[in-house]
Design a protein around this motif. Structure first.
Motif, PDB file in Angstrom:
ATOM      1  N   GLN A  33       0.714  -0.963   0.045  1.00  8.06           N
ATOM      2  CA  GLN A  33       0.027  -0.019   0.061  1.00  8.06           C
ATOM      3  C   GLN A  33       0.978   1.299   0.004  1.00  8.06           C
ATOM      4  OE1 GLN A  33      -3.789   0.045   2.677  1.00  8.06           O
ATOM      5  NE2 GLN A  33      -2.604  -1.630   3.619  1.00  8.06           N
ATOM      6  N   ALA A  34       0.435   2.338  -0.399  1.00  2.79           N
ATOM      7  CA  ALA A  34       0.920   3.707  -0.458  1.00  2.79           C
ATOM      8  C   ALA A  34       0.005   4.883   0.025  1.00  2.79           C
ATOM      9  CB  ALA A  34       1.750   3.998  -1.893  1.00  2.79           C
ATOM     10  N   HIS A  35       0.434   5.764   0.609  1.00  2.79           N
ATOM     11  CA  HIS A  35      -0.434   6.542   1.110  1.00  2.79           C
ATOM     12  C   HIS A  35       0.383   7.850   1.536  1.00  2.79           C
ATOM     13  CE1 HIS A  35      -3.111   3.335   2.196  1.00  2.79           C
ATOM     14  NE2 HIS A  35      -4.191   3.988   1.385  1.00  2.79           N
ATOM     15  N   THR A  36      -0.065   9.132   1.242  1.00  2.00           N
ATOM     16  CA  THR A  36       0.265  10.386   2.069  1.00  2.00           C
ATOM     17  C   THR A  36      -0.415  10.495   3.472  1.00  2.00           C
ATOM     18  OG1 THR A  36      -1.313  11.865   0.956  1.00  2.00           O
ATOM     19  CG2 THR A  36       0.833  11.564  -0.116  1.00  2.00           C
ATOM     20  N   VAL A  37       0.441  10.987   4.283  1.00  2.00           N
ATOM     21  CA  VAL A  37       0.146  11.278   5.564  1.00  2.00           C
ATOM     22  C   VAL A  37      -0.347  12.728   5.808  1.00  2.00           C
ATOM     23  CG1 VAL A  37       0.482  10.793   8.161  1.00  2.00           C
ATOM     24  CG2 VAL A  37       1.150   9.053   6.462  1.00  2.00           C
ATOM     25  N   VAL A  38      -1.424  13.238   6.144  1.00  2.00           N
ATOM     26  CA  VAL A  38      -1.527  14.576   6.609  1.00  2.00           C
ATOM     27  C   VAL A  38      -1.348  14.820   7.927  1.00  2.00           C
ATOM     28  CG1 VAL A  38      -3.133  16.552   6.237  1.00  2.00           C
ATOM     29  CG2 VAL A  38      -3.008  14.955   4.361  1.00  2.00           C
ATOM     30  N   ALA A  39      -0.343  15.196   8.273  1.00  2.00           N
ATOM     31  CA  ALA A  39      -0.095  15.398   9.916  1.00  2.00           C
ATOM     32  C   ALA A  39      -0.632  16.851  10.215  1.00  2.00           C
ATOM     33  CB  ALA A  39       1.449  15.529  10.099  1.00  2.00           C
ATOM     34  N   GLY A  40      -0.605  16.970  11.317  1.00  2.00           N
ATOM     35  CA  GLY A  40      -1.083  18.402  12.023  1.00  2.00           C
ATOM     36  C   GLY A  40       0.104  19.328  12.068  1.00  2.00           C
ATOM     37  N   ALA A  41      -0.147  20.595  12.605  1.00  2.00           N
ATOM     38  CA  ALA A  41       0.762  21.675  12.533  1.00  2.00           C
ATOM     39  C   ALA A  41       1.891  21.353  13.455  1.00  2.00           C
ATOM     40  CB  ALA A  41       0.229  22.945  13.054  1.00  2.00           C
ATOM     41  N   ALA A  42       2.874  21.712  13.324  1.00  2.00           N
ATOM     42  CA  ALA A  42       4.231  21.402  14.041  1.00  2.00           C
ATOM     43  C   ALA A  42       5.441  22.420  13.964  1.00  2.00           C
ATOM     44  CB  ALA A  42       4.894  20.192  14.021  1.00  2.00           C
ATOM     45  N   VAL A  43       6.127  22.969  14.689  1.00  2.00           N
ATOM     46  CA  VAL A  43       7.252  23.970  14.810  1.00  2.00           C
ATOM     47  C   VAL A  43       8.359  22.871  14.394  1.00  2.00           C
ATOM     48  CG1 VAL A  43       8.640  25.511  15.786  1.00  2.00           C
ATOM     49  CG2 VAL A  43       6.392  25.230  16.471  1.00  2.00           C
ATOM     50  N   THR A  44       8.759  23.159  12.883  1.00  2.00           N
ATOM     51  CA  THR A  44       9.966  22.382  12.632  1.00  2.00           C
ATOM     52  C   THR A  44      10.779  23.194  11.857  1.00  2.00           C
ATOM     53  OG1 THR A  44       8.889  21.950  10.320  1.00  2.00           O
ATOM     54  CG2 THR A  44       8.214  20.453  12.115  1.00  2.00           C
ATOM     55  N   GLN A  45      12.269  23.023  11.758  1.00  2.00           N
ATOM     56  CA  GLN A  45      12.954  23.376  10.945  1.00  2.00           C
ATOM     57  C   GLN A  45      12.630  23.956   9.463  1.00  2.00           C
ATOM     58  OE1 GLN A  45      16.001  20.565  12.362  1.00  2.00           O
ATOM     59  NE2 GLN A  45      17.600  22.340  12.178  1.00  2.00           N
ATOM     60  N   ALA A  46      11.791  23.095   8.863  1.00  2.00           N
ATOM     61  CA  ALA A  46      11.205  23.434   7.546  1.00  2.00           C
ATOM     62  C   ALA A  46      10.112  24.261   7.528  1.00  2.00           C
ATOM     63  CB  ALA A  46      10.777  22.123   6.923  1.00  2.00           C
ATOM     64  N   SER A  47       9.230  24.112   8.488  1.00  2.00           N
ATOM     65  CA  SER A  47       7.885  25.136   8.729  1.00  2.00           C
ATOM     66  C   SER A  47       8.414  26.561   8.977  1.00  2.00           C
ATOM     67  CB  SER A  47       6.960  24.641   9.862  1.00  2.00           C
ATOM     68  OG  SER A  47       7.599  24.510  10.906  1.00  2.00           O
ATOM     69  N   THR A  48       9.559  26.894   9.904  1.00  2.00           N
ATOM     70  CA  THR A  48       9.783  28.099  10.030  1.00  2.00           C
ATOM     71  C   THR A  48      10.260  28.869   8.808  1.00  2.00           C
ATOM     72  OG1 THR A  48      11.961  27.373  10.914  1.00  2.00           O
ATOM     73  CG2 THR A  48      10.388  27.461  12.685  1.00  2.00           C
ATOM     74  N   ALA A  49      10.520  28.388   7.912  1.00  2.00           N
ATOM     75  CA  ALA A  49      10.897  29.140   6.773  1.00  2.00           C
ATOM     76  C   ALA A  49       9.879  29.640   5.697  1.00  2.00           C
ATOM     77  CB  ALA A  49      11.807  28.215   5.761  1.00  2.00           C
ATOM     78  N   ILE A  50       8.581  29.190   6.436  1.00  2.00           N
ATOM     79  CA  ILE A  50       7.551  29.382   5.438  1.00  2.00           C
ATOM     80  C   ILE A  50       6.715  30.665   5.991  1.00  2.00           C
ATOM     81  CG2 ILE A  50       5.264  28.777   4.326  1.00  2.00           C
ATOM     82  CD1 ILE A  50       6.344  25.885   5.057  1.00  2.00           C
ATOM     83  N   PRO A  51       6.566  31.784   5.207  1.00  2.00           N
ATOM     84  CA  PRO A  51       5.778  32.982   5.795  1.00  2.00           C
ATOM     85  C   PRO A  51       4.442  32.680   6.258  1.00  2.00           C
ATOM     86  CG  PRO A  51       6.928  33.304   3.642  1.00  2.00           C
ATOM     87  CD  PRO A  51       6.911  32.011   3.838  1.00  2.00           C
ATOM     88  N   SER A  52       4.065  33.261   7.150  1.00  2.00           N
ATOM     89  CA  SER A  52       2.514  33.202   7.952  1.00  2.00           C
ATOM     90  C   SER A  52       2.629  32.044   8.847  1.00  2.00           C
ATOM     91  CB  SER A  52       1.738  33.334   6.883  1.00  2.00           C
ATOM     92  OG  SER A  52       1.673  34.511   6.053  1.00  2.00           O
ATOM     93  N   ILE A  53       3.315  30.849   8.409  1.00  2.00           N
ATOM     94  CA  ILE A  53       3.077  29.876   9.307  1.00  2.00           C
ATOM     95  C   ILE A  53       3.574  29.883  10.866  1.00  2.00           C
ATOM     96  CG2 ILE A  53       3.899  27.484   9.740  1.00  2.00           C
ATOM     97  CD1 ILE A  53       2.111  27.528   7.281  1.00  2.00           C
ATOM     98  N   ALA A  54       4.375  30.895  11.056  1.00  2.00           N
ATOM     99  CA  ALA A  54       4.705  30.900  12.504  1.00  2.00           C
ATOM    100  C   ALA A  54       3.492  31.900  13.225  1.00  2.00           C
ATOM    101  CB  ALA A  54       6.177  31.872  12.648  1.00  2.00           C
ATOM    102  N   LEU A  55       3.069  32.629  12.535  1.00  2.00           N
ATOM    103  CA  LEU A  55       1.887  33.408  13.125  1.00  2.00           C
ATOM    104  C   LEU A  55       0.760  32.456  13.361  1.00  2.00           C
ATOM    105  CD1 LEU A  55       0.488  35.983  14.408  1.00  2.00           C
ATOM    106  CD2 LEU A  55      -0.084  36.377  11.925  1.00  2.00           C
ATOM    107  N   TYR A  56       0.564  31.783  12.253  1.00  2.00           N
ATOM    108  CA  TYR A  56      -0.705  30.747  12.483  1.00  2.00           C
ATOM    109  C   TYR A  56      -0.411  29.494  13.562  1.00  2.00           C
ATOM    110  CZ  TYR A  56      -3.395  26.704  11.256  1.00  2.00           C
ATOM    111  OH  TYR A  56      -4.280  25.551  11.314  1.00  2.00           O
TER     112      TYR A  56
END
Length: 398
Positions: free
Chosen positions: A268-291
């Motif tokens: 089987q193969a699936h994508t997994v939609v995780a919930g919000a988290a503070v990661t090194q990748a997410s901090t680089a995305i504008p607006s994600i920190a505020l959200y």
């Protein structure tokens, strides 16, 4: 043994140095917040986890080892200590993860560029020699660029909207003082969108799955997943409807293709939609920190950690719980985030958020602490004034 008194350095959400003891303590915390499976005495399933040193991938690795005595291999691309800088945070986290797992579990770590053909060959040689077949392939890679192993072309990802310019609120820090700023980004060109898809889409995930199949390393009942995120409609113009969204769509299309190809092999193969988290990748995305700061203020203790999400994922992958699939056949771990009342509360706060109102609407101190923890800083119980042993060996060579 090298002892150094170190400081974070850097600016904004980026730190120059990582703290070894702090990074180890973060892994300890993850370990303690993942449960032990009811029957963990015998050898566990075999997993290949790509992107095992940070974010969702680290949490998935720790949960697999802690709860299921998972055997196999984790792959990460981390920097060793240099004369000027400490090793990367992921280097120290990997070393501690291996210590907690123990040598008897049979889980090794490879420090290599997962995009390269050489890494695939080395990893599969190890798995074939040690285990024969693989039960799970977890793909959780966030990278700024990728070299195509066939053409040699280097693709660089960008974080931009598509179609029209994007202007939105952002969370900024003037020293330790949080501010609500604004950022405007011009839309990406077609070449930039395509390059981002090449880096962050499903191309490399497919290559890994196909490499396992070509080597006859797919176990009956094999399950592969790629970790992803959808995001709120508040951040959609820069996320789901932007270049990142184009890459996520490609990831989901890849999952559907792999599902059809793996079915005859019992996989089987699936994508997994995780919930919000503070990661090194997410901090680089504008607006994600505020959200994310607003979301945590709304949810408080109901905000689910990556450890909680990884535990829920493994329960589904191992059959302890049924797969929680949406209409697009994605595994969903983010129901707590996208409850209608939660999103309505976040939306109301987003509209009202200014520098003057930020303190009462958003949990910015929590967010800033979470960013520090990514590099081993702001961890309770760590004496940051004391010298630290910064030279830490990579846990195993294969």
């Amino acid at each position: 043994m090298t002892l150094r008194t170190i400081s974070p350095g850097g600016r904004g959400f980026l730190y120059v140095n990582s703290h070894p003891e702090g990074c180890a303590a973060v892994v300890d915390d993850l370990w303690q917040h993942t449960g032990t499976a009811a029957d963990s005495a015998g050898p566990g399933p075999v997993a290949l986890i790509i992107g095992s040193s940070a974010g969702y991938g680290l949490a998935a690795t720790v949960a697999a080892l802690r709860s299921y005595r998972m055997r196999g291999l984790g792959i990460a691309f981390e920097a060793p200590e240099t004369g000027r800088r400490t090793a990367s945070a992921g280097w120290y986290r990997t070393a501690r993860t291996a210590e907690l797992a123990g040598a008897d579990v049979g889980f090794a770590f490879l420090n290599a560029d997962a995009f390269s053909a050489a890494a695939k060959e080395q990893a599969l040689d190890h798995l074939a020699a040690r285990y024969g077949k693989v039960d799970h392939l977890i793909y959780s890679v966030a990278a700024p660029r990728r070299t195509d192993p066939v053409t040699g072309e280097v693709h660089h990802s960008v974080i931009k909207p598509l179609g029209s310019a994007y202007r939105a609120k952002t969370l900024q820090f003037d020293g330790d003082t949080p501010l609500v700023g604004s950022l405007e980004l011009e839309p990406a060109e077609d070449a930039e969108r395509d390059a981002t898809v090449q880096v962050m889409g499903g191309a490399d995930w497919r290559l890994w799955a196909e490499a396992l199949a070509d080597r006859g390393l797919i176990q009956d009942g094999f399950h592969t997943v790629a970790l992803s995120y959808v995001g709120s409609d508040l951040t959609a113009p820069i996320y789901r409807a932007g270049t990142i969204g184009a890459a996520k769509q490609h990831l989901e299309d890849t999952a559907r293709g792999l599902q059809q190809e793996l079915a005859p092999l019992g996989g089987q193969a699936h994508t997994v939609v995780a919930g919000a988290a503070v990661t090194q990748a997410s901090t680089a995305i504008p607006s994600i920190a505020l959200y994310t700061s607003l979301l945590h203020a709304v949810l408080g203790d109901s905000f689910q950690s990556t450890a909680q999400q990884a535990t829920a994922l493994w329960r589904q992958l191992t059959g302890e719980a049924p797969l929680q699939l949406d209409e697009q056949q994605r595994i969903r771990l983010d129901g707590w985030e996208f409850d209608d009342k939660v999103q309505a509360a976040v939306r109301e706060r987003w509209t009202a958020a200014t520098t003057d109102t930020l303190a009462e609407l958003a949990d910015t101190s929590w967010f800033r602490t979470q960013v520090g923890r990514l590099y081993g800083w702001d961890v309770p119980g760590i004496d940051y004034s004391a010298p630290s042993r910064t030279t830490v060996p990579w846990p195993s060579a294969i």
